[in-house]
Design an enzyme around this catalytic site. Structure first.
Site, PDB file in Angstrom:
ATOM      1  N   HIS A  60      66.547  76.459  66.420  1.00  0.00           N
ATOM      2  CA  HIS A  60      67.349  75.291  66.042  1.00  0.00           C
ATOM      3  C   HIS A  60      66.593  74.300  65.164  1.00  0.00           C
ATOM      4  O   HIS A  60      67.171  73.339  64.676  1.00  0.00           O
ATOM      5  CB  HIS A  60      67.882  74.564  67.279  1.00  0.00           C
ATOM      6  CG  HIS A  60      66.824  73.776  67.994  1.00  0.00           C
ATOM      7  ND1 HIS A  60      65.908  74.362  68.826  1.00  0.00           N
ATOM      8  CD2 HIS A  60      66.542  72.456  67.980  1.00  0.00           C
ATOM      9  CE1 HIS A  60      65.102  73.441  69.305  1.00  0.00           C
ATOM     10  NE2 HIS A  60      65.454  72.275  68.800  1.00  0.00           N
TER      11      HIS A  60
HETATM   12  C1  UD1 Z   1      67.774  67.364  68.950  1.00  0.00           C
HETATM   13  C2  UD1 Z   1      66.349  66.840  68.925  1.00  0.00           C
HETATM   14  C3  UD1 Z   1      65.374  67.992  69.059  1.00  0.00           C
HETATM   15  C4  UD1 Z   1      65.698  68.841  70.266  1.00  0.00           C
HETATM   16  C5  UD1 Z   1      67.137  69.303  70.167  1.00  0.00           C
HETATM   17  C6  UD1 Z   1      67.548  70.150  71.334  1.00  0.00           C
HETATM   18  C7  UD1 Z   1      66.002  64.824  67.549  1.00  0.00           C
HETATM   19  C8  UD1 Z   1      65.399  64.325  66.299  1.00  0.00           C
HETATM   20  N1  UD1 Z   1      66.040  66.159  67.680  1.00  0.00           N
HETATM   21  O1  UD1 Z   1      67.942  68.162  67.779  1.00  0.00           O
HETATM   22  O2  UD1 Z   1      64.079  67.471  69.218  1.00  0.00           O
HETATM   23  O3  UD1 Z   1      64.824  69.948  70.301  1.00  0.00           O
HETATM   24  O4  UD1 Z   1      67.967  68.127  70.114  1.00  0.00           O
HETATM   25  O5  UD1 Z   1      68.841  70.626  71.161  1.00  0.00           O
HETATM   26  O6  UD1 Z   1      66.415  64.048  68.365  1.00  0.00           O
HETATM   27  N2  UD1 Z   1      75.783  68.990  67.613  1.00  0.00           N
HETATM   28  C9  UD1 Z   1      76.954  69.392  68.189  1.00  0.00           C
HETATM   29  N3  UD1 Z   1      77.167  69.085  69.491  1.00  0.00           N
HETATM   30  C10 UD1 Z   1      76.245  68.415  70.235  1.00  0.00           C
HETATM   31  C11 UD1 Z   1      75.057  68.000  69.632  1.00  0.00           C
HETATM   32  C12 UD1 Z   1      74.835  68.293  68.315  1.00  0.00           C
HETATM   33  O7  UD1 Z   1      77.789  70.012  67.572  1.00  0.00           O
HETATM   34  O8  UD1 Z   1      76.495  68.182  71.437  1.00  0.00           O
HETATM   35  C13 UD1 Z   1      75.531  69.330  66.202  1.00  0.00           C
HETATM   36  C14 UD1 Z   1      75.933  68.238  65.256  1.00  0.00           C
HETATM   37  O9  UD1 Z   1      76.494  68.817  64.148  1.00  0.00           O
HETATM   38  C15 UD1 Z   1      74.618  67.594  64.876  1.00  0.00           C
HETATM   39  C16 UD1 Z   1      73.647  68.751  64.985  1.00  0.00           C
HETATM   40  O10 UD1 Z   1      74.166  69.584  66.015  1.00  0.00           O
HETATM   41  O11 UD1 Z   1      74.634  67.035  63.615  1.00  0.00           O
HETATM   42  C17 UD1 Z   1      72.267  68.316  65.325  1.00  0.00           C
HETATM   43  O12 UD1 Z   1      72.266  67.495  66.505  1.00  0.00           O
HETATM   44  P1  UD1 Z   1      71.156  66.356  66.684  1.00  0.00           P
HETATM   45  O13 UD1 Z   1      71.228  65.725  67.996  1.00  0.00           O
HETATM   46  O14 UD1 Z   1      71.163  65.445  65.513  1.00  0.00           O
HETATM   47  O15 UD1 Z   1      69.797  67.171  66.589  1.00  0.00           O
HETATM   48  P2  UD1 Z   1      69.384  68.550  67.254  1.00  0.00           P
HETATM   49  O16 UD1 Z   1      69.184  69.515  66.147  1.00  0.00           O
HETATM   50  O17 UD1 Z   1      70.249  68.948  68.378  1.00  0.00           O
END
Ligand code: UD1
Length: 382
Positions: A208
């Site tokens: 991821h």
């Molecule tokens: C975040 C953390 C990362 C951790 C990871 C675990 C930061 C900078 N990064 O990254 O350290 O390893 O979580 O998963 O805080 N999305 C969904 N549903 C959700 C959550 C996210 O669809 O419930 C999608 C959204 O499109 C979003 C993307 O995933 O833009 C990324 O989510 P985000 O929380 O920004 O970062 P992660 O890549 O999950």
């Protein structure tokens, strides 16, 4: 000196839940007023809600619904909303965990409101300043009154950055508290049968990190390499929403044998991880969990903030080049597996030790600004 009575525990994203759950439970059991706040950084049922059920955590007292956004937007939303939350329910101590945007944002708000900050999983450093997690860790650590480290390298990193030794408490690994507590139940679930897998005869992959999934060519190469592994051994690939979006965007025909599934809940994932032959990942937490379980792990990154999983555990850092995957898997399948032992303090009792520190009381930074072993500034020859 303060002895906190009102404590707010903050969670935001998937890797926070298993670190905070044990602390939350022990502090409550010791009679403190403990509030649970969820920023809503992760909001999907499979990225968040299922973890509360699996870990036996009560529903959060407050849910801030910050959702997705770029780093600045997400951080700013947490700050604004958590500030209002702390105004309504002032805490003596705010506990944050790990390295996600919510961690850093909540620590900053708590500091500005005069609350003490405790950081679970302090001191980890990848020394890769491009990683948002590294930025979050460094900021959270330097704002914290209490730094709870999982291993000795964490202590050393913090001392090197000038953080006072009296604030650093090596309590061990809280995530492993959750793992030990739930391992047996996780293994007994029918997940393997449901997925058509046999214990000891499959691999699991997770990806991821932006550095692995955001570049289309790199992601394509990684998927092809995973496909080659799947030709030798069934390969389960629970897909993070960010990765799912990128894969869909590529319009790829997925290699045969690569079994893509939705993100799994905590217990289901722990069950498949505990019984797999090998793990391929770019996650931080999985490097630790596989070390605790004695499962061989290949980490698709150039660095790790968790070196103890390599020096003591079952982790091998193979770099993010897709070409490294085949040979590294072949080596494991040929029986050359890291021996590995479980690091000290990864014993299921870390939350008890954390609670001992909190209940003993401490001098908050507000009352104690004495410098600690300041070195000389750089002499630029003025
Ligand atoms: C975040 C953390 C990362 C951790 C990871 C675990 C930061 C900078 N990064 O990254 O350290 O390893 O979580 O998963 O805080 N999305 C969904 N549903 C959700 C959550 C996210 O669809 O419930 C999608 C959204 O499109 C979003 C993307 O995933 O833009 C990324 O989510 P985000 O929380 O920004 O970062 P992660 O890549 O999950």
């Amino acid at each position: 000196m303060i002895q906190p009575q009102r404590i707010t525990c903050v969670v935001g994203a998937r890797p926070n839940f298993m670190k905070v759950a044990p602390a939350f439970e022990v502090l409550r059991r010791r009679g403190l007023q403990v509030r649970l706040v969820h920023t809503g950084q992760h909001y999907d049922e499979k990225m968040s809600e299922v973890f509360f059920d699996d870990l036996g955590m009560p529903r959060p007292d407050a849910f801030l619904s910050v959702g997705s956004g770029n780093h600045a937007v997400q951080t700013a939303r947490v700050m604004e909303r958590f500030d209002a939350e702390l105004e309504q329910w002032p805490a003596d101590l705010v506990l944050v965990a790990g390295d996600v945007n919510s961690t850093m944002a909540a620590a900053l708000v708590a500091t500005k409101r005069g609350a003490a900050v405790g950081h679970i999983e302090a001191g980890l450093r990848s020394r890769d300043w491009r990683m948002p997690e590294e930025q979050n860790r460094v900021v959270a650590d330097h704002l914290s009154d209490l730094l709870f480290t999982p291993s000795a390298d964490g202590d050393a990193n913090l001392r090197r950055e000038g953080i006072a030794a009296r604030r650093i408490h090596r309590v061990g690994n809280l995530m492993i508290d959750s793992l030990r507590r739930h391992e047996e139940r996780a293994r007994s679930l029918p997940t393997l049968a449901e997925l058509g897998l046999r214990a000891g005869d499959y691999a699991v992959a997770t990806l991821h990190r932006p550095s692995n999934v955001d570049d289309p060519d790199h992601l394509r190469a990684l998927i092809a390499a995973l496909g080659a592994v799947a030709g030798q051994l069934p390969l389960l690939f629970p897909v993070h929403p960010r990765t799912r979006a990128r894969i869909d965007g590529l319009g790829l025909l997925l290699p045969k044998g690569l079994q893509l599934v939705e993100p799994l809940g905590y217990l289901q994932f722990l069950g498949v991880m505990a019984q797999c032959r090998l793990m391929l990942t770019d996650s931080g937490g999985i490097q630790e969990e596989t070390t605790a379980l004695g499962v061989p792990c290949l980490t698709l990154r150039d660095n790790t903030e968790r070196p103890v999983t390599v020096t003591e555990g079952t982790n091998r850092l193979i770099g993010s080049d897709a070409a490294a995957i085949g040979p590294a898997v072949a080596r494991l399948l040929a029986g050359d597996t890291p021996a590995g032992r479980v690091p000290a303090g990864w014993d299921g009792q870390a939350a008890e030790r954390l609670a001992d520190v909190v209940c003993a009381g401490f001098v908050p930074m507000l009352e104690d600004c004495a410098p600690d072993e300041l070195g000389p500034a750089q002499d630029v020859g003025a």
